[in-house]
Design a protein around this motif. Structure first.
Motif, PDB file in Angstrom:
ATOM      1  N   ALA A   2       0.835  -1.127   0.027  1.00  0.00           N
ATOM      2  CA  ALA A   2      -0.001  -0.033   0.179  1.00  0.00           C
ATOM      3  C   ALA A   2       0.941   1.086   0.043  1.00  0.00           C
ATOM      4  O   ALA A   2       1.934   1.145   0.528  1.00  0.00           O
ATOM      5  CB  ALA A   2      -0.843   0.250   1.210  1.00  0.00           C
ATOM      6  N   SER A   3       0.397   2.323  -0.597  1.00  0.00           N
ATOM      7  CA  SER A   3       1.334   3.340  -0.879  1.00  0.00           C
ATOM      8  C   SER A   3       0.601   4.721  -0.543  1.00  0.00           C
ATOM      9  O   SER A   3      -0.723   4.843  -0.709  1.00  0.00           O
ATOM     10  CB  SER A   3       2.137   3.477  -2.037  1.00  0.00           C
ATOM     11  OG  SER A   3       1.283   3.502  -3.287  1.00  0.00           O
ATOM     12  N   GLY A   4       1.137   5.934  -0.365  1.00  0.00           N
ATOM     13  CA  GLY A   4       0.707   7.216  -0.688  1.00  0.00           C
ATOM     14  C   GLY A   4       0.994   7.419  -1.999  1.00  0.00           C
ATOM     15  O   GLY A   4       1.959   7.704  -2.466  1.00  0.00           O
TER      16      GLY A   4
ATOM     17  N   PHE B  65       4.262   8.328   8.998  1.00  0.00           N
ATOM     18  CA  PHE B  65       4.124   8.906   7.824  1.00  0.00           C
ATOM     19  C   PHE B  65       4.998   9.925   7.490  1.00  0.00           C
ATOM     20  O   PHE B  65       5.552  10.735   8.163  1.00  0.00           O
ATOM     21  CB  PHE B  65       2.600   9.263   7.485  1.00  0.00           C
ATOM     22  CG  PHE B  65       1.496   8.066   7.504  1.00  0.00           C
ATOM     23  CD1 PHE B  65       1.312   7.304   6.408  1.00  0.00           C
ATOM     24  CD2 PHE B  65       0.501   7.655   8.388  1.00  0.00           C
ATOM     25  CE1 PHE B  65       0.618   6.138   6.256  1.00  0.00           C
ATOM     26  CE2 PHE B  65      -0.204   6.711   8.522  1.00  0.00           C
ATOM     27  CZ  PHE B  65      -0.276   6.017   7.167  1.00  0.00           C
ATOM     28  N   GLU B  66       4.869  10.428   6.063  1.00  0.00           N
ATOM     29  CA  GLU B  66       5.971  11.560   5.699  1.00  0.00           C
ATOM     30  C   GLU B  66       5.254  12.908   6.190  1.00  0.00           C
ATOM     31  O   GLU B  66       4.211  13.057   6.411  1.00  0.00           O
ATOM     32  CB  GLU B  66       6.111  11.597   4.330  1.00  0.00           C
ATOM     33  CG  GLU B  66       6.619  10.300   3.851  1.00  0.00           C
ATOM     34  CD  GLU B  66       5.617   9.124   3.956  1.00  0.00           C
ATOM     35  OE1 GLU B  66       4.569   9.433   3.585  1.00  0.00           O
ATOM     36  OE2 GLU B  66       6.207   8.006   4.240  1.00  0.00           O
TER      37      GLU B  66
ATOM     38  N   ASN C 259      -3.908   6.441  -0.494  1.00  0.00           N
ATOM     39  CA  ASN C 259      -4.343   7.821   0.132  1.00  0.00           C
ATOM     40  C   ASN C 259      -3.401   8.641  -0.874  1.00  0.00           C
ATOM     41  O   ASN C 259      -2.455   8.388  -1.313  1.00  0.00           O
ATOM     42  CB  ASN C 259      -3.828   7.886   1.616  1.00  0.00           C
ATOM     43  CG  ASN C 259      -2.340   7.723   2.004  1.00  0.00           C
ATOM     44  OD1 ASN C 259      -2.162   6.217   2.167  1.00  0.00           O
ATOM     45  ND2 ASN C 259      -1.555   8.415   2.053  1.00  0.00           N
TER      46      ASN C 259
ATOM     47  N   VAL D 141       4.454   6.575  -2.232  1.00  0.00           N
ATOM     48  CA  VAL D 141       5.743   6.578  -1.166  1.00  0.00           C
ATOM     49  C   VAL D 141       4.952   5.352  -0.363  1.00  0.00           C
ATOM     50  O   VAL D 141       3.854   5.316  -0.123  1.00  0.00           O
ATOM     51  CB  VAL D 141       5.729   7.697  -0.373  1.00  0.00           C
ATOM     52  CG1 VAL D 141       4.475   8.430   0.231  1.00  0.00           C
ATOM     53  CG2 VAL D 141       6.862   7.809   0.629  1.00  0.00           C
ATOM     54  N   GLY D 142       6.121   4.412   0.301  1.00  0.00           N
ATOM     55  CA  GLY D 142       5.472   3.478   1.122  1.00  0.00           C
ATOM     56  C   GLY D 142       6.643   3.140   2.137  1.00  0.00           C
ATOM     57  O   GLY D 142       7.790   3.691   2.235  1.00  0.00           O
ATOM     58  N   MET D 143       6.466   1.996   2.993  1.00  0.00           N
ATOM     59  CA  MET D 143       7.498   1.723   3.898  1.00  0.00           C
ATOM     60  C   MET D 143       7.959   0.433   3.834  1.00  0.00           C
ATOM     61  O   MET D 143       8.472  -0.357   4.731  1.00  0.00           O
ATOM     62  CB  MET D 143       6.661   1.790   5.340  1.00  0.00           C
ATOM     63  CG  MET D 143       6.338   3.178   5.722  1.00  0.00           C
ATOM     64  SD  MET D 143       5.386   3.013   7.262  1.00  0.00           S
ATOM     65  CE  MET D 143       4.378   4.692   7.047  1.00  0.00           C
TER      66      MET D 143
END
Ligand code: HPA
Length: 274
Positions: A116-118, A190-191, A233, A207-209
């Motif tokens: 999952a990412s932003g 989150f960033e 998101n 972006v993700g982790m």
């Protein structure tokens, strides 16, 4: 505890798995990220909780089941890792890269990493499925740091095309909306909006982790890597609301029919490639 990959633990896990499923011959593997568990609910097969294998440590992040499924798609065996470990969990690299090591040890040649990412790029609105074309490693570390472990590949692996072009095309033909560059942070925060501003100018689309560590190790070991991200998101500063893990899972749930069909189509196409 050392954060370095422990090759004795990797081998112990591979030996345990070979003795539990001596006849398993997976061609490919899926490693499912946050919110992706439901996407494989129609796949049936043998199940093994991660707790049966040394090296996974404790699993328990919301949205991560913590079990390995041995399924069959049109006669092709697939290992489906439901739940992944993350660098931010603080237990080192061994549990993070164990799934790709097990895939290689059991003879698989292809891995699909999901997450999952932003969304950072304008067209990657929540619910979009992005085939990962490349990544930027902002984890501040690298799983291959430490004494060279020959079983994981050469000392200085080439990374010119981690995410293989033919697999990316297969993902786009299977239901992914677009390709893009995935930037991996160490998390677990989150960033900040300033970070997202910077990441955008660096060329990041989402972006993700996660994912980058497994992709680097899988690539170093010679596995063909594909990556599929559910953009859940708008990234911080673009999003009009604060980010929560619950909202990420909620968007993943809404995108589920498309996540499911994309994975399923991809696996059917992979069988035809053999
Ligand atoms: N940032 C980092 N990781 C994430 C995000 C995000 O916006 N959404 C889902 N995982």
């Amino acid at each position: 505890m050392s954060t370095l990959i422990d090759p004795t633990v990797l081998d112990a896990a591979a030996n345990a798995l070979k003795s539990i499923w001596p006849n398993a011959k997976p061609k490919a593997g899926l490693i499912l990220g946050s919110g992706w568990g439901e996407a494989v609910k129609d796949f049936q097969g043998l199940e093994l909780p991660y707790t049966e294998l040394p090296g996974f440590g404790k699993t328990g992040v919301m949205g991560h089941a913590g079990k390995l499924l041995l399924a069959e798609v049109d006669g092709m065996e697939v290992f489906i890792f439901q739940g992944r470990r993350h660098w931010y969990e603080g237990e080192g690299w061994t549990p993070v890269i164990l799934p790709v090591y097990l895939l290689k040890a059991m003879g698989a040649d292809t891995v699909l990493l999901t997450n999952a990412s932003g969304g950072i790029r304008d067209d990657l609105k929540p619910g979009s499925l992005m085939a990962i074309s490349d990544h930027i490693n902002m984890l501040g570390s690298n799983p291959l740091i430490g004494p060279h472990i020959p079983a994981l590949g050469t000392r200085f692996p080439d990374q010119s095309e981690i995410y293989r072009k033919p697999l990316r095309e297969m993902l786009l033909n299977s239901g992914a909306d677009a390709e893009g560059v995935y930037l991996a942070t160490m998390g677990p925060t989150f960033e900040t909006p300033a970070e997202i501003h910077q990441y955008r100018s660096m060329g990041a689309d989402a972006v993700g982790m996660s994912t980058a560590p497994e992709a680097m190790v899988a690539n170093a070991m010679g596995l063909q890597v594909a990556g599929l991200s559910c953009v859940c998101n708008w990234a911080a500063g673009i999003s009009p609301v604060p980010l929560t893990h619950e909202d990420v899972n909620q968007t993943a749930a809404e995108a589920m029919p498309r996540m499911k069909s994309t994975i399923t189509n991809f696996l059917h196409k992979l069988v035809k490639e053999i």
